[in-house]
Design a protein around this motif. Structure first.
Motif, PDB file in Angstrom:
ATOM      1  N   ASP A  92       0.832  -1.210   0.000  1.00  0.00           N
ATOM      2  CA  ASP A  92       0.000   0.000   0.000  1.00  0.00           C
ATOM      3  C   ASP A  92       0.866   1.258   0.000  1.00  0.00           C
ATOM      4  O   ASP A  92       0.558   2.233  -0.693  1.00  0.00           O
ATOM      5  CB  ASP A  92      -0.918   0.011   1.231  1.00  0.00           C
ATOM      6  N   THR A  93       1.934   1.247   0.792  1.00  0.00           N
ATOM      7  CA  THR A  93       2.822   2.407   0.869  1.00  0.00           C
ATOM      8  C   THR A  93       3.495   2.668  -0.471  1.00  0.00           C
ATOM      9  O   THR A  93       3.537   3.813  -0.952  1.00  0.00           O
ATOM     10  CB  THR A  93       3.894   2.194   1.951  1.00  0.00           C
ATOM     11  N   PHE A  94       4.024   1.621  -1.084  1.00  0.00           N
ATOM     12  CA  PHE A  94       4.692   1.744  -2.380  1.00  0.00           C
ATOM     13  C   PHE A  94       3.724   2.297  -3.427  1.00  0.00           C
ATOM     14  O   PHE A  94       4.029   3.262  -4.144  1.00  0.00           O
ATOM     15  CB  PHE A  94       5.229   0.383  -2.821  1.00  0.00           C
ATOM     16  N   ASP A  95       2.526   1.704  -3.495  1.00  0.00           N
ATOM     17  CA  ASP A  95       1.530   2.141  -4.475  1.00  0.00           C
ATOM     18  C   ASP A  95       1.047   3.558  -4.190  1.00  0.00           C
ATOM     19  O   ASP A  95       0.802   4.344  -5.111  1.00  0.00           O
ATOM     20  CB  ASP A  95       0.344   1.175  -4.478  1.00  0.00           C
ATOM     21  N   THR A 151       1.703   8.611 -11.175  1.00  0.00           N
ATOM     22  CA  THR A 151       1.935   7.424 -12.010  1.00  0.00           C
ATOM     23  C   THR A 151       0.846   6.389 -11.726  1.00  0.00           C
ATOM     24  O   THR A 151       1.125   5.202 -11.579  1.00  0.00           O
ATOM     25  CB  THR A 151       3.332   6.839 -11.755  1.00  0.00           C
ATOM     26  N   THR A 152      -0.393   6.886 -11.659  1.00  0.00           N
ATOM     27  CA  THR A 152      -1.537   6.035 -11.326  1.00  0.00           C
ATOM     28  C   THR A 152      -1.742   4.928 -12.352  1.00  0.00           C
ATOM     29  O   THR A 152      -2.153   3.815 -12.002  1.00  0.00           O
ATOM     30  CB  THR A 152      -2.818   6.890 -11.215  1.00  0.00           C
ATOM     31  N   ASN A 153      -1.468   5.218 -13.619  1.00  0.00           N
ATOM     32  CA  ASN A 153      -1.654   4.211 -14.663  1.00  0.00           C
ATOM     33  C   ASN A 153      -0.801   2.973 -14.403  1.00  0.00           C
ATOM     34  O   ASN A 153      -1.213   1.845 -14.692  1.00  0.00           O
ATOM     35  CB  ASN A 153      -1.315   4.795 -16.035  1.00  0.00           C
ATOM     36  N   LEU A 154       0.380   3.195 -13.855  1.00  0.00           N
ATOM     37  CA  LEU A 154       1.257   2.071 -13.526  1.00  0.00           C
ATOM     38  C   LEU A 154       0.668   1.253 -12.387  1.00  0.00           C
ATOM     39  O   LEU A 154       0.634   0.020 -12.443  1.00  0.00           O
ATOM     40  CB  LEU A 154       2.646   2.589 -13.138  1.00  0.00           C
ATOM     41  N   VAL A 155       0.171   1.930 -11.357  1.00  0.00           N
ATOM     42  CA  VAL A 155      -0.396   1.244 -10.199  1.00  0.00           C
ATOM     43  C   VAL A 155      -1.627   0.420 -10.589  1.00  0.00           C
ATOM     44  O   VAL A 155      -1.878  -0.653 -10.034  1.00  0.00           O
ATOM     45  CB  VAL A 155      -0.777   2.256  -9.099  1.00  0.00           C
ATOM     46  N   ASP A 196      -8.018  11.689  -1.677  1.00  0.00           N
ATOM     47  CA  ASP A 196      -7.130  11.081  -0.692  1.00  0.00           C
ATOM     48  C   ASP A 196      -6.274  10.006  -1.366  1.00  0.00           C
ATOM     49  O   ASP A 196      -6.796   9.094  -2.021  1.00  0.00           O
ATOM     50  CB  ASP A 196      -7.941  10.458   0.451  1.00  0.00           C
ATOM     51  N   ILE A 197      -4.964  10.139  -1.204  1.00  0.00           N
ATOM     52  CA  ILE A 197      -4.043   9.226  -1.882  1.00  0.00           C
ATOM     53  C   ILE A 197      -4.301   7.770  -1.506  1.00  0.00           C
ATOM     54  O   ILE A 197      -4.499   6.908  -2.375  1.00  0.00           O
ATOM     55  CB  ILE A 197      -2.582   9.596  -1.556  1.00  0.00           C
ATOM     56  N   TRP A 242      12.090   6.412  -6.434  1.00  0.00           N
ATOM     57  CA  TRP A 242      13.049   6.052  -7.481  1.00  0.00           C
ATOM     58  C   TRP A 242      12.314   5.446  -8.676  1.00  0.00           C
ATOM     59  O   TRP A 242      12.600   5.782  -9.834  1.00  0.00           O
ATOM     60  CB  TRP A 242      14.068   5.081  -6.908  1.00  0.00           C
ATOM     61  N   ALA A 243      11.344   4.559  -8.403  1.00  0.00           N
ATOM     62  CA  ALA A 243      10.561   3.946  -9.470  1.00  0.00           C
ATOM     63  C   ALA A 243       9.787   4.999 -10.258  1.00  0.00           C
ATOM     64  O   ALA A 243       9.683   4.925 -11.486  1.00  0.00           O
ATOM     65  CB  ALA A 243       9.592   2.914  -8.884  1.00  0.00           C
ATOM     66  N   ALA A 244       9.239   5.998  -9.553  1.00  0.00           N
ATOM     67  CA  ALA A 244       8.496   7.079 -10.222  1.00  0.00           C
ATOM     68  C   ALA A 244       9.425   7.871 -11.140  1.00  0.00           C
ATOM     69  O   ALA A 244       9.037   8.243 -12.257  1.00  0.00           O
ATOM     70  CB  ALA A 244       7.850   7.987  -9.185  1.00  0.00           C
TER      71      ALA A 244
END
Length: 280
Positions: A118-121, A129-133, A144-145, A254-256
């Motif tokens: 959940d934290t990573f996403d 980068t919602t499309n990736l998630v 709310d994130i 870093w991934a973002a």
């Protein structure tokens, strides 16, 4: 035969030297630090941690206390023959490392696997980068994130495997070599921990094993740099649970950056490199 051994040793030493220089230049070791700052400044990311704080804190105290009571003195006695006056410190560092590893295995296997996901996403969503998630879970509406995170459709974090324990036990004797051995142990642990921090990213990208391996090899030095910093933070007694989450935040940041193409050829952002240069 002697010349061949010498040639291999020189080649390996040169490789380690080059990797160390590349790792330092990459500034990937700053991502765990950046993860702390980002986590502290974004209260919406605290929910996964706070929901697991009580049981994990209790587990951390129990594991660390048990290890110091039953393993510190015997290991210090052995290290007295190899480390001399540094035996007490070396044994304490070893017990902390052992406690951290055991705690990480137990907590990630039984307590915080989904919370780390959940934290990573959540960080990826906050970095647009919602499309990736959406490749690994359902996404809801709203501002709310963490509230946007729906049901997980793919679980990335691998549970404990015997291979991980065997590898750890193989590296453990390095700690009996004064100072240098402990440094080597941390580096080897970091080399494994770096790529492991991006397990979720690799899954969301839907990469197969060969694609993952190619990516990790391309940024090997940067991943080791990140992993060493993350391992050192998680060695801190009792606070390791907090750093497990902030390291996850750093890995997601870093991934973002990777996803947006905001990285250089060695895998890290120009901004972090500039920060590292100013700190020198």
């Amino acid at each position: 035969m002697t010349d061949k051994v010498k040639e291999v040793a020189i080649g390996e030493a040169e490789h380690i030297k080059n990797q160390t220089i590349t790792a330092a230049r990459s500034a990937a070791y700053l991502y765990p630090i950046r993860g702390i700052a980002y986590f502290v400044s974004h209260r919406s990311l605290w929910q996964p941690l706070t929901s697991k704080l009580a049981p994990t804190f209790t587990l951390g105290i129990g594991v660390t206390t048990f290890m110091f009571i039953f393993t510190y003195l015997p290991q210090m006695a052995v290290m007295a023959f190899t480390s001399g006056p540094l035996a007490a410190i070396s044994a304490a560092l070893l017990v902390l490392s052992e406690s951290s590893t055991l705690f990480t295995i137990l907590s990630k296997t039984f307590l915080i696997e989904d919370a780390l996901t959940d934290t990573f996403d959540g960080v990826l969503v906050s970095k647009n980068t919602t499309n990736l998630v959406s490749e690994g879970r359902q996404i809801k509406g709203g501002n709310d994130i963490m509230g946007k995170l729906g049901k997980i459709t793919k679980k990335p974090f691998q549970k404990f495997t015997p291979t991980a324990l065997v590898r750890y036990l193989m590296y453990l004797p390095l700690n009996f070599i004064p100072v240098v051995g402990t440094v080597m142990f941390v580096i080897l642990q970091g080399k494994r921990a770096g790529p492991a921090a991006h397990t979720r990213y690799f899954q969301l990208k839907q990469w197969n094993s060969s694609q993952r391996q190619k990516h990790v090899e391309e940024y090997e030095a940067a991943y080791t740099s990140f992993g060493v910093a993350a391992v050192l933070l998680e060695l801190v007694p009792l606070a390791s649970i907090f750093f497990a989450f902030t390291n996850t935040v750093g890995a997601a940041l870093w991934a973002a950056d990777m996803e947006k193409g905001n990285v250089t050829s060695d895998g890290t952002s120009p901004m972090l490199k500039e920060q590292a240069r100013k700190a020198e």
